[in-house]
Design a protein around this motif. Structure first.
Motif, PDB file in Angstrom:
ATOM      1  N   LEU A  12       0.833  -1.202   0.000  1.00 38.29           N
ATOM      2  CA  LEU A  12       0.000   0.000   0.000  1.00 38.29           C
ATOM      3  C   LEU A  12       0.868   1.253   0.000  1.00 38.29           C
ATOM      4  O   LEU A  12       0.612   2.215  -0.752  1.00 38.29           O
ATOM      5  CB  LEU A  12      -0.927  -0.013   1.225  1.00 38.29           C
ATOM      6  CG  LEU A  12      -1.873   1.185   1.368  1.00 38.29           C
ATOM      7  CD1 LEU A  12      -2.843   1.240   0.195  1.00 38.29           C
ATOM      8  CD2 LEU A  12      -2.645   1.101   2.692  1.00 38.29           C
ATOM      9  N   SER A  13       1.921   1.236   0.828  1.00 37.87           N
ATOM     10  CA  SER A  13       2.850   2.372   0.862  1.00 37.87           C
ATOM     11  C   SER A  13       3.504   2.592  -0.500  1.00 37.87           C
ATOM     12  O   SER A  13       3.640   3.720  -0.972  1.00 37.87           O
ATOM     13  CB  SER A  13       3.932   2.143   1.924  1.00 37.87           C
ATOM     14  OG  SER A  13       3.378   1.927   3.191  1.00 37.87           O
ATOM     15  N   LEU A  14       3.899   1.476  -1.127  1.00 35.50           N
ATOM     16  CA  LEU A  14       4.557   1.552  -2.435  1.00 35.50           C
ATOM     17  C   LEU A  14       3.663   2.236  -3.455  1.00 35.50           C
ATOM     18  O   LEU A  14       4.083   3.180  -4.145  1.00 35.50           O
ATOM     19  CB  LEU A  14       4.916   0.132  -2.902  1.00 35.50           C
ATOM     20  CG  LEU A  14       5.552   0.010  -4.285  1.00 35.50           C
ATOM     21  CD1 LEU A  14       6.972   0.574  -4.273  1.00 35.50           C
ATOM     22  CD2 LEU A  14       5.583  -1.441  -4.748  1.00 35.50           C
ATOM     23  N   GLY A  19       1.984   6.650  -6.687  1.00 36.72           N
ATOM     24  CA  GLY A  19       0.841   7.400  -7.207  1.00 36.72           C
ATOM     25  C   GLY A  19       0.950   8.896  -6.986  1.00 36.72           C
ATOM     26  O   GLY A  19       0.333   9.680  -7.709  1.00 36.72           O
ATOM     27  N   SER A  20       1.745   9.292  -6.007  1.00 38.01           N
ATOM     28  CA  SER A  20       1.909  10.725  -5.732  1.00 38.01           C
ATOM     29  C   SER A  20       2.942  11.371  -6.646  1.00 38.01           C
ATOM     30  O   SER A  20       3.189  12.572  -6.557  1.00 38.01           O
ATOM     31  CB  SER A  20       2.313  10.937  -4.266  1.00 38.01           C
ATOM     32  OG  SER A  20       3.590  10.385  -4.021  1.00 38.01           O
ATOM     33  N   LEU A  26      13.391   6.713  -5.310  1.00 44.69           N
ATOM     34  CA  LEU A  26      13.092   7.291  -3.999  1.00 44.69           C
ATOM     35  C   LEU A  26      11.922   6.573  -3.329  1.00 44.69           C
ATOM     36  O   LEU A  26      11.891   6.425  -2.105  1.00 44.69           O
ATOM     37  CB  LEU A  26      12.780   8.782  -4.149  1.00 44.69           C
ATOM     38  CG  LEU A  26      13.927   9.659  -4.669  1.00 44.69           C
ATOM     39  CD1 LEU A  26      13.485  11.114  -4.793  1.00 44.69           C
ATOM     40  CD2 LEU A  26      15.143   9.554  -3.749  1.00 44.69           C
ATOM     41  N   THR A  27      10.977   6.107  -4.143  1.00 40.00           N
ATOM     42  CA  THR A  27       9.839   5.348  -3.599  1.00 40.00           C
ATOM     43  C   THR A  27      10.319   4.057  -2.945  1.00 40.00           C
ATOM     44  O   THR A  27       9.894   3.715  -1.823  1.00 40.00           O
ATOM     45  CB  THR A  27       8.835   5.011  -4.720  1.00 40.00           C
ATOM     46  OG1 THR A  27       8.322   6.226  -5.265  1.00 40.00           O
ATOM     47  CG2 THR A  27       7.694   4.168  -4.190  1.00 40.00           C
ATOM     48  N   LEU A  28      11.204   3.337  -3.620  1.00 38.29           N
ATOM     49  CA  LEU A  28      11.720   2.087  -3.067  1.00 38.29           C
ATOM     50  C   LEU A  28      12.459   2.325  -1.753  1.00 38.29           C
ATOM     51  O   LEU A  28      12.301   1.573  -0.788  1.00 38.29           O
ATOM     52  CB  LEU A  28      12.653   1.411  -4.077  1.00 38.29           C
ATOM     53  CG  LEU A  28      12.043   1.013  -5.428  1.00 38.29           C
ATOM     54  CD1 LEU A  28      13.100   0.368  -6.320  1.00 38.29           C
ATOM     55  CD2 LEU A  28      10.874   0.072  -5.230  1.00 38.29           C
ATOM     56  N   CYS A 335       2.709  -4.650 -16.850  1.00 38.51           N
ATOM     57  CA  CYS A 335       1.677  -3.700 -17.277  1.00 38.51           C
ATOM     58  C   CYS A 335       1.791  -2.376 -16.518  1.00 38.51           C
ATOM     59  O   CYS A 335       1.177  -1.374 -16.921  1.00 38.51           O
ATOM     60  CB  CYS A 335       0.289  -4.289 -17.053  1.00 38.51           C
ATOM     61  SG  CYS A 335      -0.082  -5.707 -18.105  1.00 38.51           S
ATOM     62  N   PHE A 336       2.556  -2.357 -15.420  1.00 38.40           N
ATOM     63  CA  PHE A 336       2.613  -1.161 -14.574  1.00 38.40           C
ATOM     64  C   PHE A 336       4.028  -0.643 -14.332  1.00 38.40           C
ATOM     65  O   PHE A 336       4.202   0.508 -13.941  1.00 38.40           O
ATOM     66  CB  PHE A 336       1.957  -1.464 -13.222  1.00 38.40           C
ATOM     67  CG  PHE A 336       0.571  -2.024 -13.338  1.00 38.40           C
ATOM     68  CD1 PHE A 336      -0.502  -1.187 -13.618  1.00 38.40           C
ATOM     69  CD2 PHE A 336       0.344  -3.382 -13.202  1.00 38.40           C
ATOM     70  CE1 PHE A 336      -1.789  -1.709 -13.755  1.00 38.40           C
ATOM     71  CE2 PHE A 336      -0.933  -3.908 -13.332  1.00 38.40           C
ATOM     72  CZ  PHE A 336      -2.010  -3.069 -13.613  1.00 38.40           C
TER      73      PHE A 336
END
Length: 433
Positions: A12-14, A19-20, A26-28, A335-336
């Motif tokens: 969910l955090s990922l 999404g932001s 940096l997300t990882l 796909c993402f």
């Protein structure tokens, strides 16, 4: 149940951070920091600093920016026009005629590029206008180009192979050698499809250009000599044991600069553009790899990879069922996410399971390259689809539809290397490194 809650929170955090609009690297790192801070006793800041520095200063990774730079230099030369001129005379007698220049051109450029998008863009710039001018149908031209462009990842040198080798601690030189026969296999499958299509639709294939004698064909093929020499210098130095992958990458950069200068396309502007393009791309990849290394460490401290491996082992899946499940998983993930993100995100979790199942990490590396290739032509994040959309002006659903036969051929190739693993392992086992 506890593992499920932790995994759910991290996933969910990922997706929330991604999404932001935050960069993937940096997300990882952010997700890894959350996991380590909340669920382990290890200080997150200290672990982050040590891991990211260790990842960024890896000598093995030095080959990556050099191969990227080599591809950027060649992208700005007259290589594409010369390749079409050299290849076209030999394709006229094959069923499908000049359509095969898509496949053969991509296979040749892949051997000096390492990037699927660069291969697709460079060969597309060469073949799309020429084939359109001669009256070849858009469907088969665009579809085969999108599929053949993925050879940039499989035929060495390959950026994805370097990333996988670093992430899974597998010899990059052996991965390069292991990719040769599967790359040839896939190119043959693509050309075979073109031939069958041409035999079924003879009225859609334009007539051949004027016939040429054998000597005339050889004279036209002189344009291929520079790129063949560069391929021989880069791959020959690795396969003969003279150079490591990193040293061969340096040879490739020098060779591409010499080739560019000889063609008269090397000036300060192209040198600067190639260097800045390679720097931007490598910085993106390096940031993703650093974040993934920290995420892998965090997952290790939490224990999720071990628990996942134990859970999968408890399901009693056969090797074939596991490979099929992983193929579906990677295709959905593709796909993402882009290919590099897919590899670095998953290897830390999946490798223990793969090794426990008795699957050769070298063979699995080629399997991963195949499924990442599939991701290059699956919407909505298929990089080759975006490249062709920009070059042709066609809509993404149309390009995805005409590329579907190439996707099916890739699935067939994965099944072939599973049932005949020697396609992957024979060359590494019989060549001294």
């Amino acid at each position: 149940m506890n593992d499920l809650l932790i995994t759910g929170l991290l996933v969910l955090s990922l997706f929330l951070i991604l999404g932001s609009g935050v960069w993937i690297g940096l997300t990882l790192s952010g997700v890894a920091w959350i996991g380590m801070q909340l669920f382990t006793s290890r200080p997150a800041g200290d672990a982050m600093a040590v891991t990211i520095w260790g990842s960024a200063s890896s000598w093995t990774l030095t080959a990556l920016p050099l191969f990227v730079w080599m591809g950027e230099i060649l992208f700005r030369t007259r290589l594409s026009q010369d390749m079409f001129k050299g290849l076209a005379p030999w394709m006229q007698s094959l069923p499908g005629r000049l359509l095969h220049t898509n496949v053969v051109g991509c296979a040749i450029f892949a051997a000096v590029s390492g990037s699927s998008a660069a291969t697709c863009a460079t060969i597309g710039r060469m073949t799309l206008p020429e084939l359109k001018k001669r009256g070849y149908p858009d469907d088969i031209v665009i579809g085969t180009l999108a599929g053949a462009g993925t050879l940039g990842l499989l035929i060495p040198p390959s950026i994805i192979m370097i990333v996988y080798g670093v992430a899974a601690d597998v010899s990059i030189a052996k991965l390069f050698i292991a990719g040769v026969l599967p790359g040839v296999l896939l190119a043959v499958l693509f050309s075979g499809y073109i031939a069958l299509w041409a035999l079924r639709h003879p009225s859609l294939v334009p007539p051949a250009d004027k016939s040429m004698s054998f000597m005339d064909k050889l004279r036209e093929s002189r344009a291929l000599i520079p790129v063949i020499l560069l391929i021989a210098a880069v791959l020959g130095s690795i396969y003969s044991g003279i150079a490591t992958a990193t040293e061969a990458a340096a040879v490739g950069v020098v060779g591409s600069l010499v080739l560019s200068a000889a063609q008269g396309s090397l000036n300060w502007q192209t040198f600067r553009d190639s260097l800045m393009g390679a720097t931007r791309l490598y910085c993106m990849i390096a940031l993703i790899l650093a974040g993934a290394a920290f995420l892998t460490l965090s997952m290790g401290y939490i224990g999720l990879p071990r628990h996942l491996a134990e859970w999968i082992a408890s399901l009693g899946l056969t090797q074939f069922q596991l490979i099929c499940s992983l193929m579906v998983f990677f295709i959905i993930l593709g796909c993402f996410l882009d290919g590099i993100s897919m590899v670095v995100l998953t290897m830390g979790v999946i490798m223990p399971t793969v090794i426990a199942a008795g699957i050769d990490p070298l063979w699995f590396g080629i399997f991963v390259v195949f499924v990442v290739e599939m991701a290059q032509i699956t919407p909505p994040v298929g990089f080759n689809l975006f490249v062709l959309q920009g070059m042709t002006g066609r809509q993404l659903p149309y390009i995805a539809r005409v590329t579907l036969p190439m996707f099916i051929l890739m699935v067939a190739a994965v099944l072939l290397i599973y049932f005949f693993p020697g396609i992957v392992t024979w060359m590494p086992q019989n060549m001294k490194l």
